[in-house]
Scaffold this motif. Sequence first.
Motif, PDB file in Angstrom:
ATOM      1  N   TRP A   1      46.727   7.435  -1.473  1.00 12.20           N
ATOM      2  CA  TRP A   1      45.743   7.284  -2.540  1.00 12.20           C
ATOM      3  C   TRP A   1      44.407   7.863  -2.102  1.00 12.20           C
ATOM      4  CZ3 TRP A   1      48.200   4.992  -6.561  1.00 12.20           C
ATOM      5  CH2 TRP A   1      49.310   4.200  -6.272  1.00 12.20           C
ATOM      6  N   ARG A   2      43.681   8.392  -3.063  1.00  9.53           N
ATOM      7  CA  ARG A   2      42.314   8.847  -2.815  1.00  9.53           C
ATOM      8  C   ARG A   2      41.439   8.172  -3.862  1.00  9.53           C
ATOM      9  NH1 ARG A   2      42.475  14.671  -2.498  1.00  9.53           N
ATOM     10  NH2 ARG A   2      42.890  14.541  -4.716  1.00  9.53           N
ATOM     11  N   ALA A   3      40.299   7.645  -3.417  1.00  9.50           N
ATOM     12  CA  ALA A   3      39.376   6.965  -4.331  1.00  9.50           C
ATOM     13  C   ALA A   3      37.971   7.032  -3.757  1.00  9.50           C
ATOM     14  CB  ALA A   3      39.790   5.514  -4.533  1.00  9.50           C
ATOM     15  N   ARG A   4      37.017   6.625  -4.569  1.00  9.70           N
ATOM     16  CA  ARG A   4      35.622   6.586  -4.145  1.00  9.70           C
ATOM     17  C   ARG A   4      35.100   5.175  -4.382  1.00  9.70           C
ATOM     18  NH1 ARG A   4      31.859  10.365  -3.036  1.00  9.70           N
ATOM     19  NH2 ARG A   4      33.280  12.030  -3.626  1.00  9.70           N
ATOM     20  N   HIS A   5      34.694   4.538  -3.288  1.00 13.17           N
ATOM     21  CA  HIS A   5      34.117   3.199  -3.362  1.00 13.17           C
ATOM     22  C   HIS A   5      32.785   3.217  -2.621  1.00 13.17           C
ATOM     23  CE1 HIS A   5      37.804   1.471  -4.990  1.00 13.17           C
ATOM     24  NE2 HIS A   5      38.459   2.246  -4.145  1.00 13.17           N
ATOM     25  N   PHE A   6      31.778   2.601  -3.224  1.00 15.54           N
ATOM     26  CA  PHE A   6      30.428   2.583  -2.646  1.00 15.54           C
ATOM     27  C   PHE A   6      29.904   4.004  -2.442  1.00 15.54           C
ATOM     28  CE2 PHE A   6      32.686  -1.171  -0.907  1.00 15.54           C
ATOM     29  CZ  PHE A   6      31.974  -2.155  -1.581  1.00 15.54           C
ATOM     30  N   GLY A   7      30.375   4.938  -3.291  1.00 15.25           N
ATOM     31  CA  GLY A   7      29.939   6.326  -3.183  1.00 15.25           C
ATOM     32  C   GLY A   7      30.594   7.099  -2.047  1.00 15.25           C
ATOM     33  N   ILE A   8      31.529   6.478  -1.348  1.00 13.77           N
ATOM     34  CA  ILE A   8      32.177   7.098  -0.190  1.00 13.77           C
ATOM     35  C   ILE A   8      33.628   7.422  -0.545  1.00 13.77           C
ATOM     36  CG2 ILE A   8      32.845   6.763   2.229  1.00 13.77           C
ATOM     37  CD1 ILE A   8      30.596   4.593   2.312  1.00 13.77           C
ATOM     38  N   PRO A   9      34.084   8.652  -0.293  1.00 14.57           N
ATOM     39  CA  PRO A   9      35.493   8.973  -0.552  1.00 14.57           C
ATOM     40  C   PRO A   9      36.388   8.350   0.526  1.00 14.57           C
ATOM     41  CG  PRO A   9      34.370  10.900   0.327  1.00 14.57           C
ATOM     42  CD  PRO A   9      33.328   9.818   0.158  1.00 14.57           C
ATOM     43  N   PHE A  10      37.500   7.760   0.066  1.00 11.99           N
ATOM     44  CA  PHE A  10      38.456   7.139   0.967  1.00 11.99           C
ATOM     45  C   PHE A  10      39.843   7.698   0.703  1.00 11.99           C
ATOM     46  CE2 PHE A  10      35.166   3.883   0.790  1.00 11.99           C
ATOM     47  CZ  PHE A  10      35.046   3.545   2.131  1.00 11.99           C
ATOM     48  N   ARG A  11      40.662   7.640   1.706  1.00 18.58           N
ATOM     49  CA  ARG A  11      42.080   8.007   1.605  1.00 18.58           C
ATOM     50  C   ARG A  11      42.863   6.873   2.268  1.00 18.58           C
ATOM     51  NH1 ARG A  11      43.969  13.611   1.196  1.00 18.58           N
ATOM     52  NH2 ARG A  11      46.153  13.637   1.783  1.00 18.58           N
ATOM     53  N   LEU A  12      43.868   6.358   1.575  1.00 16.49           N
ATOM     54  CA  LEU A  12      44.647   5.232   2.080  1.00 16.49           C
ATOM     55  C   LEU A  12      46.124   5.516   1.861  1.00 16.49           C
ATOM     56  CD1 LEU A  12      43.936   1.517   1.772  1.00 16.49           C
ATOM     57  CD2 LEU A  12      46.115   2.328   0.910  1.00 16.49           C
ATOM     58  N   ARG A  13      46.919   5.302   2.877  1.00 16.08           N
ATOM     59  CA  ARG A  13      48.373   5.446   2.768  1.00 16.08           C
ATOM     60  C   ARG A  13      48.965   4.045   2.866  1.00 16.08           C
ATOM     61  NH1 ARG A  13      52.342   9.194   3.197  1.00 16.08           N
ATOM     62  NH2 ARG A  13      54.197   8.653   4.399  1.00 16.08           N
ATOM     63  N   SER A  14      49.850   3.719   1.915  1.00 18.73           N
ATOM     64  CA  SER A  14      50.438   2.382   1.891  1.00 18.73           C
ATOM     65  C   SER A  14      51.955   2.466   1.792  1.00 18.73           C
ATOM     66  CB  SER A  14      49.876   1.574   0.717  1.00 18.73           C
ATOM     67  OG  SER A  14      50.194   2.203  -0.507  1.00 18.73           O
ATOM     68  N   VAL A  15      52.591   1.381   2.194  1.00 16.08           N
ATOM     69  CA  VAL A  15      54.046   1.251   2.108  1.00 16.08           C
ATOM     70  C   VAL A  15      54.370  -0.027   1.344  1.00 16.08           C
ATOM     71  CG1 VAL A  15      54.259   0.068   4.348  1.00 16.08           C
ATOM     72  CG2 VAL A  15      56.239   1.284   3.398  1.00 16.08           C
TER      73      VAL A  15
END
Length: 156
Positions: free
Chosen positions: A55-69
């Motif tokens: 997943w890619r998202a923006r929280h608090f103005g910061i881009p994040f990338r998270l991989r989940s299972v």
Amino acid sequence: MARFVLETIIAAPPSEVFAASLDPELHVRSMARYGETMVEAPAGGVFTEGTTATWRARHFGIPFRLRSVVFDIDPPRAFSDRQVSGPFGAYLHEHRFAEHPVGTLMRDTVTFRSPLGPLGRIVDAVVMRRYMRRLIAERNETIAAELENRGRTLSS
């Protein structure tokens, strides 16, 4: 570790709420406000035991990338997902579904830890727990609205 439990009652049967909760596209719609997208989608377009997504998202103005299972799938009662890589020191989301007189009681238990040791624990206590709870509540509102609207359309 920070933890919260959120209970949501949805006017739909547990099997439908369970299936909707495993729908990656519905998840993306529920997080549209945060610009969340799937960089890597699960094969077949639905989560099954052991599938991963990025997943890619923006929280608090910061881009994040998270991989989940996704794991421990027990239809229509439960499943869990956890971060494999991403911004958290640890992240686990347990989803439980039980019959309720109105339809389904959906219980989300989220346990997480921000990185950076003591500073991360302060961030979790002051900001992240409330922020994450609101995020999951918004997701649940979207699931409820879709299922309840679908039920109204089918009965009309």
